[in-house]
Design a protein around this motif. Structure first.
Motif, PDB file in Angstrom:
ATOM      1  N   GLY A   7       0.834  -1.194   0.000  1.00 40.78           N
ATOM      2  CA  GLY A   7       0.000   0.000   0.000  1.00 40.78           C
ATOM      3  C   GLY A   7       0.863   1.237   0.000  1.00 40.78           C
ATOM      4  O   GLY A   7       2.100   1.161   0.063  1.00 40.78           O
ATOM      5  N   PRO A   8       0.256   2.405  -0.036  1.00 42.15           N
ATOM      6  CA  PRO A   8       1.052   3.640  -0.071  1.00 42.15           C
ATOM      7  C   PRO A   8       1.836   3.901   1.207  1.00 42.15           C
ATOM      8  O   PRO A   8       2.781   4.693   1.208  1.00 42.15           O
ATOM      9  CB  PRO A   8      -0.011   4.726  -0.302  1.00 42.15           C
ATOM     10  CG  PRO A   8      -1.290   4.117   0.190  1.00 42.15           C
ATOM     11  CD  PRO A   8      -1.195   2.667  -0.113  1.00 42.15           C
ATOM     12  N   ASP A   9       1.448   3.257   2.308  1.00 46.48           N
ATOM     13  CA  ASP A   9       2.128   3.503   3.588  1.00 46.48           C
ATOM     14  C   ASP A   9       2.805   2.253   4.138  1.00 46.48           C
ATOM     15  O   ASP A   9       3.002   2.128   5.345  1.00 46.48           O
ATOM     16  CB  ASP A   9       1.124   4.028   4.608  1.00 46.48           C
ATOM     17  CG  ASP A   9       0.004   3.027   4.896  1.00 46.48           C
ATOM     18  OD1 ASP A   9      -0.152   2.085   4.098  1.00 46.48           O
ATOM     19  OD2 ASP A   9      -0.702   3.198   5.916  1.00 46.48           O
ATOM     20  N   THR A  10       3.178   1.324   3.264  1.00 48.27           N
ATOM     21  CA  THR A  10       3.798   0.075   3.732  1.00 48.27           C
ATOM     22  C   THR A  10       5.290   0.073   3.440  1.00 48.27           C
ATOM     23  O   THR A  10       5.763   0.660   2.472  1.00 48.27           O
ATOM     24  CB  THR A  10       3.155  -1.154   3.080  1.00 48.27           C
ATOM     25  OG1 THR A  10       3.297  -1.069   1.652  1.00 48.27           O
ATOM     26  CG2 THR A  10       1.683  -1.236   3.437  1.00 48.27           C
ATOM     27  N   LEU A  11       6.007  -0.611   4.315  1.00 49.44           N
ATOM     28  CA  LEU A  11       7.459  -0.737   4.208  1.00 49.44           C
ATOM     29  C   LEU A  11       7.828  -2.185   4.455  1.00 49.44           C
ATOM     30  O   LEU A  11       7.400  -2.791   5.444  1.00 49.44           O
ATOM     31  CB  LEU A  11       8.155   0.165   5.239  1.00 49.44           C
ATOM     32  CG  LEU A  11       9.675   0.057   5.328  1.00 49.44           C
ATOM     33  CD1 LEU A  11      10.329   0.787   4.142  1.00 49.44           C
ATOM     34  CD2 LEU A  11      10.188   0.649   6.644  1.00 49.44           C
ATOM     35  N   LEU A  12       8.619  -2.768   3.546  1.00 51.38           N
ATOM     36  CA  LEU A  12       9.172  -4.104   3.766  1.00 51.38           C
ATOM     37  C   LEU A  12      10.440  -3.972   4.596  1.00 51.38           C
ATOM     38  O   LEU A  12      11.315  -3.141   4.305  1.00 51.38           O
ATOM     39  CB  LEU A  12       9.469  -4.785   2.434  1.00 51.38           C
ATOM     40  CG  LEU A  12       8.250  -5.163   1.588  1.00 51.38           C
ATOM     41  CD1 LEU A  12       8.694  -5.859   0.304  1.00 51.38           C
ATOM     42  CD2 LEU A  12       7.286  -6.048   2.359  1.00 51.38           C
ATOM     43  N   TYR A  13      10.533  -4.820   5.605  1.00 48.05           N
ATOM     44  CA  TYR A  13      11.587  -4.654   6.615  1.00 48.05           C
ATOM     45  C   TYR A  13      12.090  -6.038   7.007  1.00 48.05           C
ATOM     46  O   TYR A  13      11.293  -6.946   7.280  1.00 48.05           O
ATOM     47  CB  TYR A  13      10.990  -3.925   7.821  1.00 48.05           C
ATOM     48  CG  TYR A  13      11.865  -3.806   9.044  1.00 48.05           C
ATOM     49  CD1 TYR A  13      12.637  -2.681   9.260  1.00 48.05           C
ATOM     50  CD2 TYR A  13      11.882  -4.820  10.008  1.00 48.05           C
ATOM     51  CE1 TYR A  13      13.407  -2.548  10.401  1.00 48.05           C
ATOM     52  CE2 TYR A  13      12.663  -4.708  11.142  1.00 48.05           C
ATOM     53  CZ  TYR A  13      13.413  -3.566  11.336  1.00 48.05           C
ATOM     54  OH  TYR A  13      14.183  -3.444  12.464  1.00 48.05           O
TER      55      TYR A  13
END
Length: 784
Positions: free
Chosen positions: A75-81
Motif C-alpha cells: 500500500g502507499p504507507d507500507t514498508l518491507l523490513y
C-alpha cells in the motif's frame, strides 16, 4: 543569641579560616575539595544511570517493529523490513534491509529518507569503523554508497554499530515468510520483564557495594589536615572560645571544603559527561545528554554532602580535648575498645542471616533489610581497622631505624593512618562478596547450548523463502575462502505417510557422506546409500520414522489453509530398499536429528518451499580473519542468510547486563580509589614536611626516611586488605546462602580483588615518591 545564629556565626568563621588563612588554608581546602569532588562526581554519575538506561530503552523501543502495525498487501504507507544482523571481529552489528512500497512508507527513527537500492545508512560508530584500517575487511561486506548517517534519536548509544540497507528486490513470499515484515509504523511500548529475586538482590548489592567506598572517601576527605586544624583550634581556645565553639568552627572549615567539593565535583561530572560519549565498554555506550541526574537526587547529594561533612567533623572531635595549651591527641591515646566495633558487623549479619536459603522461590528480598545489613558489615571494616592497626603496631618495637620510625608514627596516630585505607578495604570487601555471589549463581543463569565449536565455528542458516541459490553452490563459495577448512551443507524436509500430515511426520535429511557423518555415526557410506536414524529422541511424538520401501509424501505435507494456491504440492518418494539403521549423533549446533538420511542421488527431487538448510563451517583458527572472510562470502551470496557463531554456553540477558553494570561501576570506583588515595597521600606528606626536613637536617638518611614512609603506608594497607578479604569472604558466604547456593569460597575472586587493591596502592605509592623526595630537604624548615 539564638542557637541558629550561634551556629551560623561559628560555621561562617570556620569557612573564613578555611578560605582566608593564607596558603596553608587554601591548599588544605583545595585538597579537601578535590577529594570530596571526586566522590560527588561519582555520586552524580550514579544518580544519572537510571535515567540513561531509560533513555536507551526508549530509543530502542521507538525503532522496534515487534508490535508494529502490519499490512497484508502493499500500500502507499507500507514498508518491507527484514533484519540481517552481522558479526565482525566479535562485535555485533545491528542490520536491517528496507524497501518502501509507497510514498508514505514509515521512516525508522534517525533517518531522513529510505536508502536507495544498494545504499547504506550508517551509525556514526559504524561509519568510523568502516573508514578505519580496522574495518578493511568489513568494507568488503558493506561496500555500498553511504546515503546518510543515522541521527542520535535512532541509536541506543553513540557507540552502537547499526546500518540500514536499501533494496529494490526485497519481497514477502506469503504469510509464512516470517523473515520479512510489511509494516506501516515503527515503535511500541514495551513491558519490561521484571528481574527475579536473586537478580534484583544483585542489583541492590552492586549499588551498595560501589557507593559505600564513595561515602567513605568523602568522609575521609573532609578530615584532611586534621592535626594542623586542631592546633589552630587550641589557639582559639587561648583567646576565649569555648569547646563547643571550636568544634563548630572546625565543622565550618569542613563545610567550606565540602562546598568547594560540590563545585569541583560538578565540574568533574561535566568533564566526565562530555567524554562519556567516546567510551564504549562491551559495546555499551551512553549519550552525554542522557547522563542527566534526576533533580531531586542531585539536590539530595547537594544537601547530604555538606551535612555529612559537618556531622563527620563533630563526630571525629568527640574524643579530642582541645585546651588553650594544646590538644590531648598529641599524647599517647587511650586504647580503643572492641565491643562496639564488633556490634556493627554482628547487627549486619543479624539482618542478613534470617533471609538464608530464600533464593528465587520465596518472593523478593527486603531491599532495605539487605542494604542495611551490607552497609553495617562494610562500615564495620572502617571501625575495626583502627583497632586492629593499634593492636598490631602496639606490639612492634625492634627492627631497623626505618621500621621503628614508621611504627612510632603509627602508634601515635593509628586512626589517621587507617583512615585513607578504609575506602580501599571497603571497596575490596564489597567486590569480593559480589564476585563470590556472581560465581555462585552463574550456573543458574548460564545454560549449555549443546553446540560444539571444535567441529564448526559457524552454522549458516539458509532462508529458502528469500534465496534461490543452491545450498551446495553456497557451501562451495564459502569453502573457497582462505582460512576455511571445510563447509558441510545439509538440507532437511518433512515427509509423511499420508496427507494431510498430523504429528507423525518424518524428517528427511539430504547430504553427502561427509555431511551425514556430522549427524549420525556411520560405519561406512557411499553415494546412493540411505539410513534410518535411531536414538532417544527418535521415539518422540514428532520424531516419526519409516521402513525401507515405504512410500512417503515429501514437501509441504501439512498443507495449511492459509497457504497460497500456487504452493507446490508434496511429491511421492519411496524410501530406498537398502536403507540401514544407524545411531543419531548431535550435529555441531547441538541438534539431534530423527528420521531418514539420504545421499543426493537417491534423495527426493522436490523438497518443497521451506526446507531447513544449513551449512557447518570449520575454520583454521590460526589464520587471520578466517571467520570474517567466511561471513563476507555468506553476505555477498545472500544477505538474508544467518551466520550463527557456535558457543558452548550462553548467559541470560539480565545476568550479563548486571555483570556489565558492575564492570562499569568497578572501573569508576577504581579510578576514584587511586585519585583519592593519591590526594590523601599528598596531604599527609604535606603535614609531615617540616618533620621530614628536620630529620634530614640532623643527618638522617633520605633512604631511611623513604623506607619509613613506605612502611607507614604498607602496614595499614596489608592489614586493611587482610580484614577486607575476611569480611568480604564472610559477606559473600552469607549472600550465597541467601541465594540458596552451596557456600564455597571463590579463591580466584578473593585473591584477584585483593591483588587489584594492592596494585592500586602500589601505583599511588610510586606516584607519591617524587613529592616525597622534594620534601626531604633541609630548606623545608624555612618559614616566614
Amino acid at each position: 543569641m539564638s542557637r541558629p545564629r550561634v551556629w551560623s556565626r561559628d560555621l561562617g568563621m570556620g569557612a573564613r579560616f578555611a578560605l582566608g588563612s593564607g596558603r596553608e588554608g587554601w591548599i588544605r581546602t583545595l585538597l579537601t575539595g578535590v577529594g570530596v569532588g571526586l566522590g560527588v562526581a561519582l555520586l552524580l554519575i550514579s544518580t544519572a544511570i537510571p535515567g540513561a538506561l531509560t533513555a536507551r530503552y526508549e530509543r530502542g523501543d521507538a525503532r522496534s517493529t515487534m508490535h508494529s502495525d502490519t499490512a497484508d498487501a502493499p500500500g502507499p504507507d507500507t514498508l518491507l523490513y527484514a533484519r540481517i544482523g552481522q558479526t565482525y571481529q566479535h562485535k555485533d552489528i545491528e542490520g536491517h534491509v528496507l524497501r518502501a512500497e509507497g510514498p508514505d512508507a514509515p521512516l525508522p527513527p534517525g533517518l531522513k529518507k529510505i536508502p536507495g537500492p544498494g545504499e547504506l545508512a550508517l551509525s556514526p560508530a559504524l561509519d568510523r569503523l568502516l573508514k578505519s584500517s580496522e574495518g578493511a575487511l568489513l568494507r568488503e561486506r558493506l561496500d555500498g554508497p553511504v546515503s546518510e548517517i543515522v541521527g542520535d534519536q535512532g541509536l541506543v548509544g553513540p557507540g552502537e554499530l547499526l546500518f540500514y540497507l536499501g533494496s529494490d528486490t526485497l519481497t514477502k513470499n506469503g504469510p509464512d515468510d516470517h523473515r520479512v515484515e510489511r509494516i506501516t509504523s515503527f515503535g511500541y511500548e514495551a513491558d519490561r520483564d521484571t528481574l527475579d529475586p536473586v537478580l534484583m538482590l544483585m542489583v541492590v548489592l552492586t549499588f551498595v557495594a560501589l557507593l559505600m567506598p564513595v561515602a567513605v572517601f568523602i568522609a575521609t576527605a573532609v578530615r584532611f589536615g586534621g592535626e594542623r586544624r586542631d592546633r589552630r583550634l587550641a589557639a582559639l581556645r587561648l583567646v576565649g572560645a569555648d569547646s563547643m565553639m571550636v568544634r563548630r568552627i572546625a565543622a565550618g572549615e569542613a563545610l567550606a571544603g565540602s562546598l568547594a567539593g560540590l563545585v569541583l565535583g560538578t565540574g568533574f561530572f561535566a568533564v566526565g559527561r562530555s567524554l562519556v560519549g567516546s567510551v564504549s565498554l562491551q559495546q555499551r555506550s551512553v549519550f552525554p545528554a542522557d547522563l542527566d541526574p534526576a533533580p531531586w537526587l542531585a539536590a539530595l547529594v547537594a544537601v547530604a554532602v555538606p551535612a555529612a561533612a559537618v556531622a563527620v567533623t563533630l563526630f571525629a572531635l568527640r574524643g579530642v580535648v582541645i585546651e588553650p595549651l594544646g590538644v590531648v591527641r598529641t599524647a599517647r591515646p587511650s586504647r580503643r575498645r572492641i565491643w562496639w566495633r564488633l556490634l556493627l558487623p554482628l547487627v549486619g549479619l543479624g539482618l542478613l542471616v534470617p533471609m538464608d536459603g530464600r533464593g528465587n522461590d520465596h518472593g523478593r528480598f527486603n531491599q532495605w533489610q539487605v542494604s542495611g545489613g551490607v552497609v553495617l558489615l562494610l562500615v564495620g571494616i572502617t571501625v575495626l581497622l583502627p583497632w586492629l592497626l593499634e593492636r598490631f603496631v602496639g606490639r612492634m618495637s625492634a627492627g631497623p631505624v626505618s621500621w621503628q620510625l614508621a611504627v612510632r608514627r603509627l602508634q601515635v596516630g593509628s586512626g589517621s593512618a587507617a583512615r585513607p585505607v578504609n575506602g580501599i578495604a571497603v571497596a575490596v570487601a564489597g567486590a569480593i562478596a559480589l564476585q563470590m555471589l556472581f560465581a555462585g549463581v552463574e550456573g543458574d543463569y548460564t545454560r549449555a547450548t549443546g553446540q560444539d565449536p571444535s567441529r564448526a565455528a559457524v552454522a549458516v542458516l539458509v532462508n529458502r523463502t528469500s534465496s534461490d541459490r543452491p545450498i551446495g553452490e553456497l557451501a562451495q563459495r564459502i569453502a573457497s575462502v582462505p582460512g576455511v577448512t571445510r563447509a558441510v551443507p545439509l538440507t532437511s524436509a518433512q515427509a509423511a505417510h499420508r496427507m494431510p500430515a498430523e504429528q507423525d511426520t518424518v524428517q528427511v535429511t539430504v547430504g553427502t557422506c561427509a555431511a551425514l557423518a556430522e549427524v549420525a555415526t556411520l560405519d561406512s557410506c557411499k553415494e546412493g546409500d540411505a539410513f534410518a536414524l535411531t536414538g532417544p529422541s527418535s521415539e518422540g511424538a514428532y520424531g516419526g520414522t519409516a521402513e525401507p520401501g515405504d512410500e512417503l509424501f515429501v514437501g509441504n505435507v501439512h498443507r495449511y489453509e492459509s497457504a497460497p494456491d500456487d504452493r507446490p504440492a508434496p511429491v511421492k518418494w519411496q524410501v530406498p530398499a537398502g536403507a540401514r539403521t544407524v545411531p543419531a549423533r548431535q550435529d555441531p549446533s547441538g541438534l539431534l536429528r530423527t528420521g531418514l538420511l539420504v545421499t543426493p542421488s537417491v534423495a527426493p527431487q522436490e523438497l518443497g518451499d521451506f526446507p531447513d538448510a544449513r551449512i557447518f563451517v570449520e575454520v583454521d583458527e590460526s589464520g587471520p580473519d578466517a571467520l570474517d572472510r567466511a561471513r563476507n562470502a555468506v553476505f555477498k551470496a545472500d544477505p538474508f542468510v544467518t551466520a550463527m557463531t557456535l558457543r558452548h554456553t550462553e548467559q541470560a540477558a539480565g545476568f550479563s547486563s548486571i555483570r556489565t553494570g558492575l564492570f562499569f561501576g568497578a572501573a569508576a570506583v577504581l579510578v576514584l580509589i587511586g585519585a583519592s588515595l593519591f590526594v590523601s597521600q599528598l596531604e599527609q606528606l604535606r603535614e609531615r614536611r617540616r618533620l621530614l626536613s628536620s630529620l634530614v637536617a640532623f643527618g638522617t638518611r633520605r633512604s631511611t626516611l623513604s623506607l619509613s614512609v613506605l612502611w607507614q603506608t604498607a602496614v595499614p594497607i596489608v592489614l586493611g586488605l587482610v580484614l577486607a578479604a575476611a569480611v568480604g569472604t564472610a559477606l559473600g558466604a552469607v549472600l550465597m546462602g541467601m541465594a540458596a547456593q552451596p557456600v564455597r569460597i571463590d579463591w580466584p575472586s578473593v585473591l584477584g580483588m585483593t591483588g587489584v587493591g594492592a596494585g592500586v596502592v602500589a601505583a599511588v605509592t610510586l606516584l607519591s615518591l617524587p613529592p616525597l623526595l622534594r620534601m626531604m630537604r633541609p630548606d623545608g624548615l624555612r618559614t616566614e
